[in-house]
Scaffold this motif. Structure first.
Motif, PDB file in Angstrom:
ATOM      1  N   ILE A  72      11.927   3.839  -6.321  1.00 37.34           N
ATOM      2  CA  ILE A  72      10.495   4.036  -6.084  1.00 37.34           C
ATOM      3  C   ILE A  72       9.745   2.720  -5.957  1.00 37.34           C
ATOM      4  CG2 ILE A  72       8.371   4.889  -7.158  1.00 37.34           C
ATOM      5  CD1 ILE A  72       9.955   7.277  -8.132  1.00 37.34           C
ATOM      6  N   GLU A  73      10.122   1.728  -6.743  1.00 36.76           N
ATOM      7  CA  GLU A  73       9.413   0.446  -6.677  1.00 36.76           C
ATOM      8  C   GLU A  73       9.485  -0.153  -5.273  1.00 36.76           C
ATOM      9  OE1 GLU A  73       9.475  -3.952  -8.852  1.00 36.76           O
ATOM     10  OE2 GLU A  73      10.398  -2.220  -9.838  1.00 36.76           O
ATOM     11  N   ALA A  74      10.666  -0.083  -4.656  1.00 35.30           N
ATOM     12  CA  ALA A  74      10.819  -0.596  -3.291  1.00 35.30           C
ATOM     13  C   ALA A  74      10.015   0.254  -2.309  1.00 35.30           C
ATOM     14  CB  ALA A  74      12.295  -0.605  -2.899  1.00 35.30           C
ATOM     15  N   GLY A  75      10.015   1.570  -2.523  1.00 40.22           N
ATOM     16  CA  GLY A  75       9.251   2.453  -1.654  1.00 40.22           C
ATOM     17  C   GLY A  75       7.762   2.186  -1.733  1.00 40.22           C
ATOM     18  N   VAL A  76       7.259   1.964  -2.954  1.00 32.82           N
ATOM     19  CA  VAL A  76       5.830   1.686  -3.147  1.00 32.82           C
ATOM     20  C   VAL A  76       5.448   0.379  -2.473  1.00 32.82           C
ATOM     21  CG1 VAL A  76       4.077   1.098  -4.854  1.00 32.82           C
ATOM     22  CG2 VAL A  76       5.600   3.049  -5.246  1.00 32.82           C
ATOM     23  N   ALA A  77       6.271  -0.643  -2.644  1.00 29.66           N
ATOM     24  CA  ALA A  77       5.972  -1.949  -2.045  1.00 29.66           C
ATOM     25  C   ALA A  77       5.864  -1.836  -0.528  1.00 29.66           C
ATOM     26  CB  ALA A  77       7.053  -2.953  -2.428  1.00 29.66           C
ATOM     27  N   ALA A  78       6.784  -1.080   0.077  1.00 28.92           N
ATOM     28  CA  ALA A  78       6.745  -0.916   1.532  1.00 28.92           C
ATOM     29  C   ALA A  78       5.575  -0.040   1.955  1.00 28.92           C
ATOM     30  CB  ALA A  78       8.069  -0.314   2.018  1.00 28.92           C
ATOM     31  N   ARG A  79       5.290   1.005   1.170  1.00 26.85           N
ATOM     32  CA  ARG A  79       4.225   1.947   1.527  1.00 26.85           C
ATOM     33  C   ARG A  79       2.857   1.276   1.505  1.00 26.85           C
ATOM     34  NH1 ARG A  79       4.698   7.446   1.640  1.00 26.85           N
ATOM     35  NH2 ARG A  79       2.806   8.715   1.514  1.00 26.85           N
ATOM     36  N   THR A  80       2.612   0.462   0.494  1.00 28.73           N
ATOM     37  CA  THR A  80       1.302  -0.176   0.361  1.00 28.73           C
ATOM     38  C   THR A  80       1.158  -1.412   1.248  1.00 28.73           C
ATOM     39  OG1 THR A  80       2.097  -1.391  -1.586  1.00 28.73           O
ATOM     40  CG2 THR A  80       0.944   0.688  -1.984  1.00 28.73           C
ATOM     41  N   ALA A  81       2.263  -1.917   1.782  1.00 29.99           N
ATOM     42  CA  ALA A  81       2.209  -3.128   2.606  1.00 29.99           C
ATOM     43  C   ALA A  81       1.447  -2.910   3.904  1.00 29.99           C
ATOM     44  CB  ALA A  81       3.621  -3.613   2.913  1.00 29.99           C
ATOM     45  N   ARG A  82       1.408  -1.656   4.368  1.00 28.69           N
ATOM     46  CA  ARG A  82       0.760  -1.416   5.661  1.00 28.69           C
ATOM     47  C   ARG A  82      -0.736  -1.685   5.622  1.00 28.69           C
ATOM     48  NH1 ARG A  82       1.991   5.043   5.819  1.00 28.69           N
ATOM     49  NH2 ARG A  82       3.770   4.396   4.582  1.00 28.69           N
ATOM     50  N   ALA A  83      -1.350  -1.627   4.426  1.00 20.75           N
ATOM     51  CA  ALA A  83      -2.795  -1.832   4.313  1.00 20.75           C
ATOM     52  C   ALA A  83      -3.214  -3.240   4.704  1.00 20.75           C
ATOM     53  CB  ALA A  83      -3.258  -1.527   2.888  1.00 20.75           C
ATOM     54  N   GLN A  84      -2.288  -4.189   4.648  1.00 26.75           N
ATOM     55  CA  GLN A  84      -2.642  -5.581   4.958  1.00 26.75           C
ATOM     56  C   GLN A  84      -3.098  -5.752   6.402  1.00 26.75           C
ATOM     57  OE1 GLN A  84       0.882  -8.334   5.455  1.00 26.75           O
ATOM     58  NE2 GLN A  84       2.016  -6.467   4.922  1.00 26.75           N
ATOM     59  N   TYR A  85      -2.772  -4.786   7.258  1.00 30.57           N
ATOM     60  CA  TYR A  85      -3.106  -4.927   8.671  1.00 30.57           C
ATOM     61  C   TYR A  85      -4.484  -4.375   9.013  1.00 30.57           C
ATOM     62  CZ  TYR A  85       1.823  -6.043   8.943  1.00 30.57           C
ATOM     63  OH  TYR A  85       3.049  -6.623   8.745  1.00 30.57           O
ATOM     64  N   ILE A  86      -5.152  -3.735   8.051  1.00 30.68           N
ATOM     65  CA  ILE A  86      -6.497  -3.220   8.305  1.00 30.68           C
ATOM     66  C   ILE A  86      -7.440  -4.387   8.583  1.00 30.68           C
ATOM     67  CG2 ILE A  86      -8.476  -1.978   7.330  1.00 30.68           C
ATOM     68  CD1 ILE A  86      -6.510  -0.359   5.660  1.00 30.68           C
ATOM     69  N   GLY A  87      -8.114  -4.344   9.700  1.00 27.88           N
ATOM     70  CA  GLY A  87      -9.060  -5.393  10.051  1.00 27.88           C
ATOM     71  C   GLY A  87      -8.423  -6.672  10.560  1.00 27.88           C
ATOM     72  N   GLN A  88      -7.109  -6.694  10.725  1.00 29.70           N
ATOM     73  CA  GLN A  88      -6.423  -7.911  11.147  1.00 29.70           C
ATOM     74  C   GLN A  88      -6.256  -7.937  12.665  1.00 29.70           C
ATOM     75  OE1 GLN A  88      -1.954  -8.929  10.670  1.00 29.70           O
ATOM     76  NE2 GLN A  88      -2.885  -9.712   8.803  1.00 29.70           N
ATOM     77  N   ASP A  89      -6.632  -9.050  13.253  1.00 31.35           N
ATOM     78  CA  ASP A  89      -6.388  -9.303  14.683  1.00 31.35           C
ATOM     79  C   ASP A  89      -6.912  -8.198  15.594  1.00 31.35           C
ATOM     80  OD1 ASP A  89      -5.079 -11.667  13.984  1.00 31.35           O
ATOM     81  OD2 ASP A  89      -3.152 -10.637  13.772  1.00 31.35           O
ATOM     82  N   GLY A  90      -8.047  -7.624  15.246  1.00 34.89           N
ATOM     83  CA  GLY A  90      -8.678  -6.634  16.108  1.00 34.89           C
ATOM     84  C   GLY A  90      -8.074  -5.251  16.060  1.00 34.89           C
ATOM     85  N   ARG A  91      -7.141  -4.999  15.164  1.00 36.75           N
ATOM     86  CA  ARG A  91      -6.568  -3.655  15.043  1.00 36.75           C
ATOM     87  C   ARG A  91      -7.648  -2.678  14.588  1.00 36.75           C
ATOM     88  NH1 ARG A  91      -2.593  -7.059  13.077  1.00 36.75           N
ATOM     89  NH2 ARG A  91      -0.474  -6.800  13.956  1.00 36.75           N
ATOM     90  N   THR A  92      -7.534  -1.439  15.060  1.00 36.27           N
ATOM     91  CA  THR A  92      -8.480  -0.403  14.642  1.00 36.27           C
ATOM     92  C   THR A  92      -7.719   0.753  13.998  1.00 36.27           C
ATOM     93  OG1 THR A  92      -8.424   0.702  16.795  1.00 36.27           O
ATOM     94  CG2 THR A  92     -10.114  -0.993  16.457  1.00 36.27           C
ATOM     95  N   PHE A  93      -8.321   1.287  12.941  1.00 39.82           N
ATOM     96  CA  PHE A  93      -7.728   2.402  12.212  1.00 39.82           C
ATOM     97  C   PHE A  93      -8.811   3.465  12.008  1.00 39.82           C
ATOM     98  CE2 PHE A  93      -5.376  -1.350  11.111  1.00 39.82           C
ATOM     99  CZ  PHE A  93      -4.060  -0.935  11.033  1.00 39.82           C
ATOM    100  N   HIS A  94      -8.501   4.686  12.395  1.00 35.44           N
ATOM    101  CA  HIS A  94      -9.420   5.804  12.210  1.00 35.44           C
ATOM    102  C   HIS A  94      -8.668   6.871  11.420  1.00 35.44           C
ATOM    103  CE1 HIS A  94     -12.662   8.572  14.202  1.00 35.44           C
ATOM    104  NE2 HIS A  94     -12.523   8.810  12.911  1.00 35.44           N
ATOM    105  N   VAL A  95      -9.102   7.106  10.208  1.00 31.30           N
ATOM    106  CA  VAL A  95      -8.420   8.030   9.306  1.00 31.30           C
ATOM    107  C   VAL A  95      -9.336   9.191   8.964  1.00 31.30           C
ATOM    108  CG1 VAL A  95      -7.374   8.308   7.019  1.00 31.30           C
ATOM    109  CG2 VAL A  95      -6.990   6.202   8.320  1.00 31.30           C
ATOM    110  N   LEU A  96      -8.827  10.408   9.126  1.00 40.28           N
ATOM    111  CA  LEU A  96      -9.527  11.614   8.696  1.00 40.28           C
ATOM    112  C   LEU A  96      -8.788  12.209   7.501  1.00 40.28           C
ATOM    113  CD1 LEU A  96     -10.329  13.541  12.018  1.00 40.28           C
ATOM    114  CD2 LEU A  96     -11.862  12.086  10.677  1.00 40.28           C
ATOM    115  N   LEU A  97      -9.538  12.505   6.444  1.00 39.87           N
ATOM    116  CA  LEU A  97      -8.984  13.184   5.279  1.00 39.87           C
ATOM    117  C   LEU A  97      -9.679  14.530   5.109  1.00 39.87           C
ATOM    118  CD1 LEU A  97      -8.968  10.337   2.578  1.00 39.87           C
ATOM    119  CD2 LEU A  97      -7.117  10.969   4.140  1.00 39.87           C
TER     120      LEU A  97
END
Length: 203
Positions: A72-97
């Protein structure tokens, strides 16, 4: 037993045999190469916005359900790593919950309070558009299950049977249409923060 074509990416069944880490690592790698992301999650917080503790609680259920190696520790590290790209280099993210995502309990009150606080802060993140569909909102399309669309070319859908990767143009277009019909039912900005605050008050 079905087998994947020789050139296909390994599926969940194959990846999960070695734990959650390999599965989760496919997503930050995918997000890193994506310029425009849209995602819908009706009943749990999008993996893009999960705290480490919330992600750990979610992946614990995955490990217990599938009987996979406990990494799980490895899974969590990989899962949360994607957040680093929010707002980076003009990327756009649109999330509906869906509003239910604010109440589905993973990990208990303390984990949920931290996760909801993270969501409330995320409404101000550059590069992220976060909408919440109120439980009583009128819908224009059947809500269905969660999905993620990467650059309008690839859709990822997850469920009990594992993950499905969709690249067929016509099928991708159906998910884009579904997102476009779900979006008008969502609230944003202060209205979204108000829904999160109400959920926080009940934890």
């Amino acid at each position: 037993m079905t087998t994947s074509p020789p050139d296909a990416a390994p599926g969940w069944d194959d990846l999960l045999r070695t734990g959650t880490g390999p599965v989760q690592q496919t997503f930050p790698d995918l997000v890193r190469t994506t310029r425009a992301y849209v995602g819908y999650s009706p009943d749990l917080v999008s993996g893009l916005l999960q705290t480490s503790e919330y992600a750990s609680a979610v992946l614990r259920l995955v490990v217990d359900f599938y009987g996979t190696p406990d990494d799980i520790e490895a899974g969590v590290a990989a899962r949360t790593a994607r957040a680093q790209y929010i707002g980076q280099d003009g990327r756009t993210f649109h999330v509906l919950l869906g509003e239910q995502a604010l109440y589905t309990n993973f990990g208990g009150p303390e984990v949920m309070r931290e996760q909801l606080g993270r969501l409330r802060d995320a409404t101000d993140l550059t590069g992220l558009t976060l909408g919440i569909i109120p439980a009583q909102a009128r819908l224009r399309v059947h809500p269905g299950g969660g999905f993620s669309i990467f650059d309008d070319r690839r859709v990822e859908v997850e469920g009990y049977r594992g993950a499905e990767t969709i690249t067929d143009e016509d099928r991708v277009a159906l998910f884009r249409k579904a997102f476009a019909l779900l979006q008008p039912s969502a609230v944003y900005g202060q209205a979204a923060r108000d829904l999160i605050t109400v959920a926080l008050s009940g934890t």
